[in-house]
Design an enzyme around this catalytic site. Structure first.
Site, PDB file in Angstrom:
ATOM      1  N   TYR A 230      -3.325  -1.218   8.009  1.00 35.56           N
ATOM      2  CA  TYR A 230      -4.523  -1.776   8.423  1.00 35.56           C
ATOM      3  C   TYR A 230      -4.505  -1.841   9.795  1.00 35.56           C
ATOM      4  CZ  TYR A 230      -4.538  -4.779   3.679  1.00 35.56           C
ATOM      5  OH  TYR A 230      -3.999  -4.924   2.365  1.00 35.56           O
TER       6      TYR A 230
ATOM      7  N   ARG B 163       0.874  -0.870  -0.171  1.00 34.15           N
ATOM      8  CA  ARG B 163      -0.192  -0.056   0.172  1.00 34.15           C
ATOM      9  C   ARG B 163       0.905   1.205  -0.117  1.00 34.15           C
ATOM     10  NH1 ARG B 163      -6.086  -1.389   3.139  1.00 34.15           N
ATOM     11  NH2 ARG B 163      -6.894  -2.348   1.202  1.00 34.15           N
TER      12      ARG B 163
ATOM     13  N   ASP C  58      -4.025  -1.858  -6.404  1.00 31.35           N
ATOM     14  CA  ASP C  58      -4.299  -2.021  -5.346  1.00 31.35           C
ATOM     15  C   ASP C  58      -5.639  -2.943  -5.767  1.00 31.35           C
ATOM     16  OD1 ASP C  58      -5.395  -2.673  -2.611  1.00 31.35           O
ATOM     17  OD2 ASP C  58      -4.351  -0.332  -1.975  1.00 31.35           O
TER      18      ASP C  58
ATOM     19  N   GLN D  67      -1.048   2.599  -6.080  1.00 31.93           N
ATOM     20  CA  GLN D  67      -2.910   2.525  -5.985  1.00 31.93           C
ATOM     21  C   GLN D  67      -3.401   1.715  -6.533  1.00 31.93           C
ATOM     22  OE1 GLN D  67      -2.929   6.360  -4.706  1.00 31.93           O
ATOM     23  NE2 GLN D  67      -3.103   6.577  -2.786  1.00 31.93           N
TER      24      GLN D  67
ATOM     25  N   SER E 265      -8.409  -2.560  -2.879  1.00 35.34           N
ATOM     26  CA  SER E 265      -9.338  -1.693  -2.291  1.00 35.34           C
ATOM     27  C   SER E 265     -10.241  -1.980  -3.599  1.00 35.34           C
ATOM     28  CB  SER E 265      -8.067  -0.779  -2.430  1.00 35.34           C
ATOM     29  OG  SER E 265      -7.716  -0.744  -1.196  1.00 35.34           O
TER      30      SER E 265
END
Length: 381
Positions: A226, A120, A128, A125, A131
């Site tokens: 997280y 992350r 990902d 991004q 996500s």
């Protein structure tokens, strides 16, 4: 000369997504990549073979795709049986929960990259997958709750009187939780959100929800953004305060998960019994054991008048858009390893490549997966 990439029809039970869509084929073909698609691979996502062929892909039977492709792009990494030694597979393989699959890949001499392990960081991004898929799951969870709840979500004023809005609590303010909050608000519910990470308070409130304050004594944030695993004392204190909040809710959506671990129990059976008749709980952590003590993975149960839903793989229930997002994630990931000529360069100095590489040259090479296999081996001996 560019590499050849293959996409097979998914075989995992209930999986309706496809690894790439016709929209992302241009990115690969411009990079000099040859693309092979198994006939019918995109049918479940509403993507016929003709659309892939029109963008330059070659449509073939599964055996030919496996034979031609140097790299296989998958949603769920299949068992390595039938794959060629030296072949590369990129997909979801849950190596922190199922390290044995990584070991089988190593034994078969097949290289495996795990999309769950994309770090992350800002540069990653667009790759990902967790996500992008969590966003879909959070949205769909709210729709499930809204169609199950025997009440309306929005306040509604009619000649027969005014109906008050539903009260929704979202536990866990990661991507799935924030999307659930936003969707619940759009449907007109009164929403509150809770997370052990106090830092997400602003994000919850920015979506128009109230932040539920539960005293923890220490930050609940762990590595990589997280939530961390809580101590027994923290869990006990959290549960006592949570029980009072749950009594006021019509809907509870739980999304709390720690990578590679069983999901923490945040809603006990006693809390469920304290909720109003007809209330609904949607547990998005069902695949990892569930955040609710009553949850049964893949099933809907009614206990003490409360409906508890444990849906599995919600992104696959929206296969068209889920495939579109997943396809962009995985193609961007692959492109990160391509040279200007379209050749594959596995550069371990690149953090993204290094962190996601699980098996190569007959060995499991990811330290986290190695550690899990070592623990499993000790347990057997």
């Amino acid at each position: 000369m560019g590499i050849s990439v293959g996409v097979l029809k998914e075989t995992f039970p209930g999986e309706r997504r496809v690894a790439i869509t016709p929209k992302v084929l241009d990115t690969l073909t411009k990079a000099g990549v040859e693309v092979w698609i198994e006939a019918g691979a995109g049918n479940e996502s509403g993507l016929p073979d003709e659309e892939y062929a029109a963008r330059g892909a070659k449509i073939a039977a599964a055996d030919e795709v496996r034979e031609k492709a140097q790299v296989l792009l998958t949603v769920r990494a299949p068992e390595p049986t039938g794959l060629q030694k030296g072949q590369i597979v990129i997909g979801l393989c849950d190596p922190l929960s199922d390290p044995e699959l990584a070991l089988r890949y190593a034994q078969a001499g097949v290289t495996l990259f795990s999309m769950e392990l994309v770090p992350r960081i800002t540069r990653a991004q667009s790759m990902d997958v967790l996500s992008s898929m969590a966003s879909i799951a959070g949205y769909k969870a709210v729709l499930l709750a809204a169609t199950t709840l025997p009440r309306l979500f929005p306040m509604m004023t009619t000649a027969a009187g005014t109906v008050p809005p539903a009260r929704v609590l979202v536990i866990g303010a990661g991507v799935a939780g924030l999307q659930a909050i936003a969707t619940s608000r759009r449907l007109g519910a009164v929403v509150c959100g809770y997370d052990v990470r106090a830092a997400v308070k602003e994000q919850i409130e920015s979506l128009g929800a109230k932040f539920v304050s539960i005293t923890m004594g220490a930050s609940g944030e762990g590595q990589g953004g997280y939530a961390r695993a809580l101590t027994e004392e923290e869990i006990r204190s959290q549960r006592e305060q949570m029980a009072a909040v749950l009594k006021e809710q019509d809907v509870v959506i739980t999304t709390a998960a720690v990578p590679g671990r069983k999901a923490p129990i945040l809603v006990t059976r006693e809390m469920v019994h304290g909720m109003s008749l007809g209330s609904v709980i949607v547990d998005l952590a069902a695949e990892r054991g569930g955040n609710c003590e009553v949850t049964q993975a893949g099933a809907t149960v009614i206990e003490h008048g409360v409906t508890v839903m444990g849906p599995l793989n919600l992104p696959a229930s929206v296969p068209s858009h889920a495939s579109q997002l997943y396809g962009r994630n995985i193609v961007t990931f692959l492109k990160n390893m391509l040279t200007k000529e379209g050749a594959l360069n596995i550069d371990l100095s690149d953090e993204i490549t290094r962190e996601t590489l699980v098996a190569r040259d007959g060995e499991v090479v990811n330290p986290r997966v190695q550690a899990l296999l070592g623990v499993a081996a000790e347990a057997k001996s």
